[in-house]
Enzyme design. Structure first.
Site, mmCIF file in Angstrom:
data_model
loop_
_atom_site.group_PDB
_atom_site.id
_atom_site.type_symbol
_atom_site.label_atom_id
_atom_site.label_comp_id
_atom_site.label_asym_id
_atom_site.label_seq_id
_atom_site.Cartn_x
_atom_site.Cartn_y
_atom_site.Cartn_z
ATOM 1 N N HIS A 198 14.508 -57.045 -61.201
ATOM 2 C CA HIS A 198 15.103 -57.821 -60.107
ATOM 3 C C HIS A 198 14.132 -58.105 -58.972
ATOM 4 C CE1 HIS A 198 16.066 -54.725 -56.887
ATOM 5 N NE2 HIS A 198 15.673 -53.952 -57.878
ATOM 6 N N CYS A 218 16.132 -49.577 -49.401
ATOM 7 C CA CYS A 218 16.681 -48.324 -49.914
ATOM 8 C C CYS A 218 17.026 -47.340 -48.806
ATOM 9 C CB CYS A 218 15.703 -47.678 -50.896
ATOM 10 S SG CYS A 218 15.468 -48.648 -52.392
ATOM 11 N N THR A 247 21.712 -46.871 -75.544
ATOM 12 C CA THR A 247 21.728 -48.191 -76.174
ATOM 13 C C THR A 247 21.074 -49.203 -75.241
ATOM 14 O OG1 THR A 247 23.735 -47.702 -77.407
ATOM 15 C CG2 THR A 247 23.189 -50.020 -77.106
ATOM 16 N N THR A 294 13.446 -47.123 -60.147
ATOM 17 C CA THR A 294 13.794 -45.748 -59.784
ATOM 18 C C THR A 294 13.784 -44.840 -61.005
ATOM 19 O OG1 THR A 294 15.073 -46.397 -57.838
ATOM 20 C CG2 THR A 294 15.606 -44.267 -58.832
ATOM 21 N N SER A 297 10.396 -53.238 -62.128
ATOM 22 C CA SER A 297 11.831 -53.509 -62.027
ATOM 23 C C SER A 297 12.074 -55.005 -62.080
ATOM 24 C CB SER A 297 12.385 -52.932 -60.718
ATOM 25 O OG SER A 297 13.783 -52.978 -60.691
#
Length: 380
Positions: A201, A324, A237, A70, A199
């Site tokens: 995952h 989603c 970070t 995303t 992504s």
């Protein structure tokens, strides 16, 4: 339990999880710090970047880390709009994009950009022949998903690339979240592709981490400013443990695919063949030119969420098209773009497979589905 919702998320690979834990426990420094602990963390960060780049056969400095697909989609669309605002204000997306692209495009439209939709045919493939007619002097970006997340149609990225060869200044973005480690790379990462998003995952890495491929020489404005991380392009970070375990998961996913290249495709073919025998089942996914892991079908007269929960009672987990939008109880945007009648679209469900799934699981699914089919037939 039978888990057939791998397009929503995959279980983290045990080796990747071990890497995440060890990195979290042993690497204390911030990669931006100048002391030895920071240097150690930074070396590990750059090593992970190189490993991912090598898997994709791209340059190390063409990989930028994100929080997932995303963010990557938002970054490319909004970053292009900001970086190229003096050159134009028109973007083109396909009619079957993930919400991370379609809703971002809508937000840009509300901010004054012009958005054109490249239509799809009745099987869920973009109409490449209409692309050139949509491109104008003000066009700055074309964004097309590599593998549709709802029905699994593999978009003709090669053909689109040939069209865009005549428009070298237009950014070409590919959402490759559902493609990597599942569909051959040459199908979705051509020389003409400028940006691609990923992504972790979706390939057995941790959640909350991803990356983009950013072709050298292309302009993109940062969304996040502040600390100057990622070569001043993505301040924050770095999620070092997530990034390192993501690189590990990607290597493992490619290796497993190479070991059994046809395993998932054979499971899909068998399941589709069995489902096709039912009179009230409509299959939206096909075998050819579709990803091997996604099957979208509808049981006529039964809403998708009803079938999902009925299977869940038997410890079988699938989804209603895109995860989603499933909680919003929306019908499939992809099927809508394909002009599938709404009553059939709201019955659509998605089975998404993985290398870890087995033929025994497919057989058990079919036993339970047959029982449910007979039960629902007495209701209709």
């Amino acid at each position: 339990m039978i888990y057939f919702d791998n397009s929503a998320t995959t279980a983290i690979d045990p080796q990747a999880l071990d890497t995440f834990m060890k990195t979290s426990q042993r690497i204390q420094g911030n990669p931006s710090s100048l002391h030895d602990l920071g240097n150690q963390a930074n070396r590990l960060l750059q090593q992970a970047r190189k490993q991912i780049a090598d898997q994709l056969s791209v340059a190390t400095d063409e990989i930028y880390f994100t929080s997932g697909g995303t963010e990557g989609d938002n970054w490319v669309l909004k970053g292009t709009a900001m970086a190229k605002r003096e050159f134009g204000n028109h973007i083109i997306i396909s009619g079957i994009e993930h919400p991370a692209v379609s809703e971002t495009a809508e937000q840009l439209r509300q901010l004054g950009l012009e958005v054109s939709i490249l239509p799809v045919d009745g099987e869920g493939f973009v109409k490449v022949a209409e692309l050139a007619s949509l491109i104008k002097k003000e066009t700055i970006l074309v964004s097309v998903i590599a593998v549709n997340n709802e029905i699994g149609s593999i978009q003709p990225i090669k053909e689109i690339s040939r069209v865009l060869a005549d428009y070298p200044k237009v950014h070409f973005h590919v959402d490759a979240v559902q493609a990597i480690a599942k569909v051959p790379q040459e199908e979705w990462l051509t020389e003409r592709v400028d940006f691609a998003t990923f992504s972790a995952h979706k390939f057995h890495g941790p959640r909350g981490v991803g990356f983009i491929y950013w072709k050298k020489g292309r302009k993109l404005a940062p969304l996040l400013t502040g600390g100057g991380q990622e070569n001043n392009q993505r301040s924050s970070t770095e999620n070092l443990a997530g990034i390192v375990s993501m690189a590990k998961a990607l290597r493992i996913s490619f290796a497993k695919k190479a070991e059994r290249p046809n395993h998932v495709a054979l499971l899909k073919e068998y399941l589709m063949g069995a489902l096709d025998e039912y009179e009230k089942v409509t299959l939206f996914s096909k075998k050819d030119a579709f990803a091997p892991h996604i099957i979208c079908f509808a049981l006529k007269g039964i809403r998708g969420e009803v079938l999902v929960h009925a299977l869940e009672e038997k410890q079988i987990y699938i989804s209603t098209t895109s995860a989603c939008s499933s909680r919003k109880k929306l019908s499939s945007s992809t099927l809508g773009a394909m002009h599938v009648p709404n009553d059939l679209a709201t019955s659509a469900v998605r089975v998404s497979l993985d290398e870890s799934n087995t033929m025994a699981e497919i057989e058990q699914f079919l036993i339970v589905f047959h029982q449910l089919y007979k039960k629902f037939s007495t209701i209709n």
